[in-house]
Design a protein around this motif. Structure first.
Motif, PDB file in Angstrom:
ATOM      1  N   ILE A  50      79.938  36.782   8.040  1.00 38.06           N
ATOM      2  CA  ILE A  50      79.587  36.708   9.456  1.00 38.06           C
ATOM      3  C   ILE A  50      80.863  36.809  10.278  1.00 38.06           C
ATOM      4  O   ILE A  50      81.899  36.231   9.925  1.00 38.06           O
ATOM      5  CB  ILE A  50      78.827  35.393   9.737  1.00 38.06           C
ATOM      6  CG1 ILE A  50      78.292  35.344  11.165  1.00 38.06           C
ATOM      7  CG2 ILE A  50      79.682  34.174   9.416  1.00 38.06           C
ATOM      8  CD1 ILE A  50      77.274  34.204  11.364  1.00 38.06           C
ATOM      9  N   ASN A  51      80.794  37.562  11.375  1.00 38.17           N
ATOM     10  CA  ASN A  51      81.993  37.713  12.183  1.00 38.17           C
ATOM     11  C   ASN A  51      82.229  36.457  13.034  1.00 38.17           C
ATOM     12  O   ASN A  51      81.448  35.499  12.993  1.00 38.17           O
ATOM     13  CB  ASN A  51      81.920  38.974  13.048  1.00 38.17           C
ATOM     14  CG  ASN A  51      80.999  38.834  14.237  1.00 38.17           C
ATOM     15  OD1 ASN A  51      80.056  38.043  14.202  1.00 38.17           O
ATOM     16  ND2 ASN A  51      81.255  39.600  15.279  1.00 38.17           N
ATOM     17  N   THR A  56      77.516  39.607  14.225  1.00 40.87           N
ATOM     18  CA  THR A  56      77.416  40.566  13.123  1.00 40.87           C
ATOM     19  C   THR A  56      77.379  39.826  11.804  1.00 40.87           C
ATOM     20  O   THR A  56      78.230  38.972  11.545  1.00 40.87           O
ATOM     21  CB  THR A  56      78.608  41.540  13.129  1.00 40.87           C
ATOM     22  OG1 THR A  56      78.650  42.246  14.363  1.00 40.87           O
ATOM     23  CG2 THR A  56      78.490  42.533  11.977  1.00 40.87           C
ATOM     24  N   THR A  57      76.386  40.151  10.995  1.00 38.38           N
ATOM     25  CA  THR A  57      76.285  39.575   9.655  1.00 38.38           C
ATOM     26  C   THR A  57      76.077  40.694   8.644  1.00 38.38           C
ATOM     27  O   THR A  57      75.604  41.790   8.987  1.00 38.38           O
ATOM     28  CB  THR A  57      75.136  38.573   9.537  1.00 38.38           C
ATOM     29  OG1 THR A  57      73.891  39.249   9.789  1.00 38.38           O
ATOM     30  CG2 THR A  57      75.299  37.422  10.508  1.00 38.38           C
ATOM     31  N   SER A  98      88.390  34.724   6.028  1.00 41.61           N
ATOM     32  CA  SER A  98      89.354  35.817   6.116  1.00 41.61           C
ATOM     33  C   SER A  98      90.381  35.480   7.203  1.00 41.61           C
ATOM     34  O   SER A  98      90.391  34.372   7.733  1.00 41.61           O
ATOM     35  CB  SER A  98      88.637  37.112   6.476  1.00 41.61           C
ATOM     36  OG  SER A  98      88.243  37.085   7.840  1.00 41.61           O
ATOM     37  N   THR A  99      91.210  36.445   7.518  1.00 46.06           N
ATOM     38  CA  THR A  99      92.150  36.276   8.626  1.00 46.06           C
ATOM     39  C   THR A  99      91.956  37.361   9.668  1.00 46.06           C
ATOM     40  O   THR A  99      92.883  37.715  10.401  1.00 46.06           O
ATOM     41  CB  THR A  99      93.611  36.275   8.128  1.00 46.06           C
ATOM     42  OG1 THR A  99      93.845  37.476   7.388  1.00 46.06           O
ATOM     43  CG2 THR A  99      93.888  35.071   7.258  1.00 46.06           C
ATOM     44  N   VAL A 100      90.741  37.900   9.716  1.00 45.12           N
ATOM     45  CA  VAL A 100      90.391  38.882  10.737  1.00 45.12           C
ATOM     46  C   VAL A 100      89.132  38.423  11.444  1.00 45.12           C
ATOM     47  O   VAL A 100      88.373  37.612  10.927  1.00 45.12           O
ATOM     48  CB  VAL A 100      90.175  40.286  10.123  1.00 45.12           C
ATOM     49  CG1 VAL A 100      91.451  40.782   9.466  1.00 45.12           C
ATOM     50  CG2 VAL A 100      89.018  40.276   9.136  1.00 45.12           C
ATOM     51  N   ARG A 104      84.265  44.522   8.896  1.00 42.66           N
ATOM     52  CA  ARG A 104      84.403  45.859   8.338  1.00 42.66           C
ATOM     53  C   ARG A 104      83.938  45.777   6.891  1.00 42.66           C
ATOM     54  O   ARG A 104      83.943  44.695   6.290  1.00 42.66           O
ATOM     55  CB  ARG A 104      85.849  46.364   8.420  1.00 42.66           C
ATOM     56  CG  ARG A 104      86.874  45.527   7.683  1.00 42.66           C
ATOM     57  CD  ARG A 104      88.264  46.123   7.863  1.00 42.66           C
ATOM     58  NE  ARG A 104      89.239  45.518   6.955  1.00 42.66           N
ATOM     59  CZ  ARG A 104      89.968  44.460   7.238  1.00 42.66           C
ATOM     60  NH1 ARG A 104      89.820  43.872   8.405  1.00 42.66           N
ATOM     61  NH2 ARG A 104      90.834  43.982   6.372  1.00 42.66           N
ATOM     62  N   ASP A 105      83.550  46.878   6.318  1.00 40.00           N
ATOM     63  CA  ASP A 105      82.940  46.879   4.996  1.00 40.00           C
ATOM     64  C   ASP A 105      83.853  46.309   3.915  1.00 40.00           C
ATOM     65  O   ASP A 105      83.381  45.769   2.922  1.00 40.00           O
ATOM     66  CB  ASP A 105      82.502  48.294   4.614  1.00 40.00           C
ATOM     67  CG  ASP A 105      81.263  48.728   5.377  1.00 40.00           C
ATOM     68  OD1 ASP A 105      80.954  49.933   5.373  1.00 40.00           O
ATOM     69  OD2 ASP A 105      80.607  47.858   5.991  1.00 40.00           O
TER      70      ASP A 105
END
Length: 126
Positions: A50-51, A56-57, A98-100, A104-105
């Motif tokens: 998930i962003n 976005t998931t 993550s660290t973003v 992205r895929d």
């Protein structure tokens, strides 16, 4: 970022569980978060992500329509609602950060995640 996963357990096929992941650190709300799982004798695999805003998931095909990832940034919490559990869902489930911020895929790969929780066992009996 430090992560603590919980909520695993033993459940019969067709049942439900909700996994939680408590995150510490002020930057939690800025990162894509994910769930991965590792079954005995198998490699760790992507489950869902998930962003930063929750807009976005992405869910892996084996869990699509049964599992739902969500987050509550005000509480620094990540969740995985698991419905219609099957014996093949038996695994240790890990939350990861993550660290973003934006999806992205490539974020289906575990090497995109810098921080990991300790894992929580999910066992589904037939």
């Amino acid at each position: 970022v430090q992560l603590q996963a919980s909520g695993g357990g033993l459940v019969q096929a067709g049942g439900s569980l909700r996994l939680s992941c408590a995150a510490s650190g002020r930057t939690f709300i800025t990162y894509v978060m994910g769930w991965f799982r590792q079954a005995p004798g198998k490699e760790r695999e992507f489950v869902a992500a998930i962003n930063w805003s929750g807009s976005t998931t992405s869910h892996a095909d084996p869990v699509k329509g049964r599992f739902t990832i969500s987050r509550d940034n005000a509480k620094n919490m990540l969740y995985l609602q698991m419905n219609g559990l099957k014996p093949e869902d038996t695994a240790v489930y890990y939350c990861a950060s993550s660290t973003v911020s934006f999806w992205r895929d490539a974020l289906r790969r575990e090497n995109e995640y810098a921080y990991w929780g300790q894992g929580t066992q999910v066992t589904v009996s037939s």
